[in-house]
Design a protein around this motif. Structure first.
Motif, short mmCIF file in Angstrom:
data_model
loop_
_atom_site.label_atom_id
_atom_site.label_comp_id
_atom_site.label_asym_id
_atom_site.label_seq_id
_atom_site.Cartn_x
_atom_site.Cartn_y
_atom_site.Cartn_z
N MET A 1 0.73 -1.14 0.00
CA MET A 1 -0.12 -0.09 0.43
C MET A 1 0.98 0.98 -0.07
O MET A 1 1.69 1.73 1.09
CB MET A 1 -0.74 0.29 1.43
N SER A 2 0.61 2.05 -0.90
CA SER A 2 1.66 3.42 -1.48
C SER A 2 1.21 4.42 0.15
O SER A 2 0.09 3.88 1.03
CB SER A 2 1.03 4.19 -2.26
N SER A 3 2.08 5.50 0.00
CA SER A 3 1.65 6.20 1.68
C SER A 3 1.06 6.94 1.45
O SER A 3 -0.09 7.77 2.21
CB SER A 3 3.04 7.32 1.89
N MET A 4 0.47 6.92 -0.08
CA MET A 4 -1.02 8.58 -0.89
C MET A 4 -2.32 7.60 0.20
O MET A 4 -2.69 7.79 0.32
CB MET A 4 -0.92 8.26 -2.42
N HIS A 5 -2.08 6.42 -0.06
CA HIS A 5 -3.74 5.38 0.19
C HIS A 5 -3.81 5.70 1.25
O HIS A 5 -4.84 5.48 2.46
CB HIS A 5 -3.22 4.03 -0.32
N THR A 6 -2.41 5.05 2.25
CA THR A 6 -2.40 5.44 3.71
C THR A 6 -2.82 6.21 4.91
O THR A 6 -3.06 6.56 5.58
CB THR A 6 -0.73 5.13 4.80
N ARG A 7 -2.48 7.53 3.48
CA ARG A 7 -2.81 9.33 4.27
C ARG A 7 -4.27 9.38 4.34
O ARG A 7 -4.53 9.93 4.84
CB ARG A 7 -2.28 10.14 3.74
N ARG A 8 -5.03 9.15 2.76
CA ARG A 8 -6.28 8.86 2.67
C ARG A 8 -6.72 8.33 4.07
O ARG A 8 -8.37 8.73 4.46
CB ARG A 8 -6.51 8.54 1.27
N ILE A 9 -6.08 7.00 4.34
CA ILE A 9 -7.02 5.64 5.15
C ILE A 9 -7.02 6.36 6.25
O ILE A 9 -8.12 6.51 7.22
CB ILE A 9 -6.85 4.54 4.87
N VAL A 10 -5.85 7.35 6.62
CA VAL A 10 -6.16 7.48 8.37
C VAL A 10 -7.03 8.90 8.26
O VAL A 10 -7.83 8.95 9.06
CB VAL A 10 -4.61 7.52 8.63
N THR A 11 -6.51 9.43 7.21
CA THR A 11 -7.62 11.06 7.31
C THR A 11 -8.61 11.02 7.18
O THR A 11 -9.98 11.56 8.60
CB THR A 11 -7.36 11.97 6.77
N SER A 12 -9.56 9.82 7.00
CA SER A 12 -10.70 9.03 6.93
C SER A 12 -10.98 8.76 8.34
O SER A 12 -11.92 9.27 8.80
CB SER A 12 -11.05 8.03 5.74
N ALA A 13 -10.46 8.18 8.48
CA ALA A 13 -10.66 6.87 10.14
C ALA A 13 -10.23 8.77 11.19
O ALA A 13 -11.34 8.36 12.00
CB ALA A 13 -9.38 6.39 10.64
N LEU A 14 -10.14 9.47 11.06
CA LEU A 14 -9.73 10.54 11.96
C LEU A 14 -11.02 11.41 11.71
O LEU A 14 -11.74 11.72 12.71
CB LEU A 14 -8.33 11.62 11.92
N PHE A 15 -11.99 11.61 10.67
CA PHE A 15 -13.06 12.25 10.39
C PHE A 15 -14.02 11.74 10.65
O PHE A 15 -15.24 12.25 11.39
CB PHE A 15 -12.51 13.05 8.76
N VAL A 16 -14.04 10.19 10.31
CA VAL A 16 -15.00 9.31 11.53
C VAL A 16 -14.57 9.43 13.00
O VAL A 16 -15.94 9.46 13.57
CB VAL A 16 -14.65 7.37 10.91
N ALA A 17 -13.73 9.03 13.51
CA ALA A 17 -13.65 9.31 15.02
C ALA A 17 -14.30 10.74 15.55
O ALA A 17 -15.28 10.71 16.68
CB ALA A 17 -12.47 9.16 15.30
N LEU A 18 -13.64 11.90 14.59
CA LEU A 18 -14.90 13.58 14.85
C LEU A 18 -15.62 13.56 15.48
O LEU A 18 -16.38 13.65 15.71
CB LEU A 18 -13.46 14.18 13.66
N ALA A 19 -16.10 12.66 13.78
CA ALA A 19 -17.82 12.54 13.86
C ALA A 19 -18.60 11.98 15.06
O ALA A 19 -19.14 12.68 15.41
CB ALA A 19 -18.33 12.52 11.77
N THR A 20 -17.93 10.96 15.07
CA THR A 20 -18.84 10.14 16.12
C THR A 20 -18.63 11.12 17.10
O THR A 20 -19.62 10.63 17.76
CB THR A 20 -17.74 8.73 16.12
N ILE A 21 -17.39 11.34 18.10
CA ILE A 21 -17.25 12.02 18.90
C ILE A 21 -18.25 13.12 19.33
O ILE A 21 -18.90 13.32 19.98
CB ILE A 21 -16.06 12.88 19.07
N LEU A 22 -18.49 14.05 18.09
CA LEU A 22 -19.21 15.02 17.41
C LEU A 22 -20.95 14.60 18.15
O LEU A 22 -21.83 15.65 18.61
CB LEU A 22 -19.24 15.49 17.21
N SER A 23 -21.37 13.38 16.99
CA SER A 23 -22.52 13.48 17.41
C SER A 23 -23.10 12.94 18.75
O SER A 23 -23.90 12.52 19.24
CB SER A 23 -23.10 11.42 16.55
N PHE A 24 -22.33 12.66 20.21
CA PHE A 24 -22.11 12.75 21.10
C PHE A 24 -22.90 14.27 22.16
O PHE A 24 -23.35 14.08 22.06
CB PHE A 24 -21.33 12.42 22.65
#
Length: 171
Positions: A1-24
């Protein structure tokens, strides 16, 4: 997996986590009228990552948010609405962030998703007449549109300034 894909996955996961926390954090007015802030993180994901990942962040954050902090019955219609929020911001604002595009995207989400689609979901869930729910939700959305638009413009500003550098790393 290239670093481009890794960054996109990690960034997406961070946004999922942020949206999940904000849903509280939500303000419940009635059982069919609630003010939530997780849509801001979903919109930011669409702006920064594009329509596909914005859509994924929206859908996954709704499911994860319900699993971590259930409030009321799970209804997949709202998962579709959150996914559409990320998709719409990705289609309208991604790679061309501007205040006018953010305002347009927020208007499309407010009218198409929040006022029409979510009201339809609520009418299905609670058996209430669409127009009765719609009338109450119009006031909420008219009041919240400027608030969400200002908050998103505050978020879009730094994204616009850093997007060229960030997108170069991602693409």
């Amino acid at each position: 997996m290239s670093s481009m894909h890794t960054r996109r996955i990690v960034t997406s996961a961070l946004f999922v986590a942020l949206a999940t926390i904000l849903s509280f954090f939500s303000i419940t007015v009635t059982n069919t009228l609630e003010i939530r802030f997780n849509g801001l993180a979903i919109a930011a994901a669409g702006i920064l990552l594009g329509p596909g990942l914005g859509c994924a962040v929206g859908g996954l954050s709704d499911i994860l948010g319900y699993m971590v902090h259930p409030s009321g019955a799970f209804f997949p219609g709202f998962t579709i609405s959150y996914a559409l929020t990320g998709l719409i911001f990705g289609l309208i604002v991604h790679k061309k962030p501007s205040v006018s595009r953010v305002l347009i995207a927020q208007a499309v989400v407010t009218i198409g998703v929040d006022m029409l689609l979510n009201t339809f979901w609520l009418s299905l869930m609670y058996g209430n007449a669409f127009m009765a729910l719609f009338a109450a939700r119009i006031v909420k959305n008219v009041v919240l549109y400027p608030l969400y638009a200002v908050l998103l413009c505050v978020v879009a500003g730094p994204i616009r300034q850093r997007s060229a550098q960030f997108l170069t790393k991602l693409n």
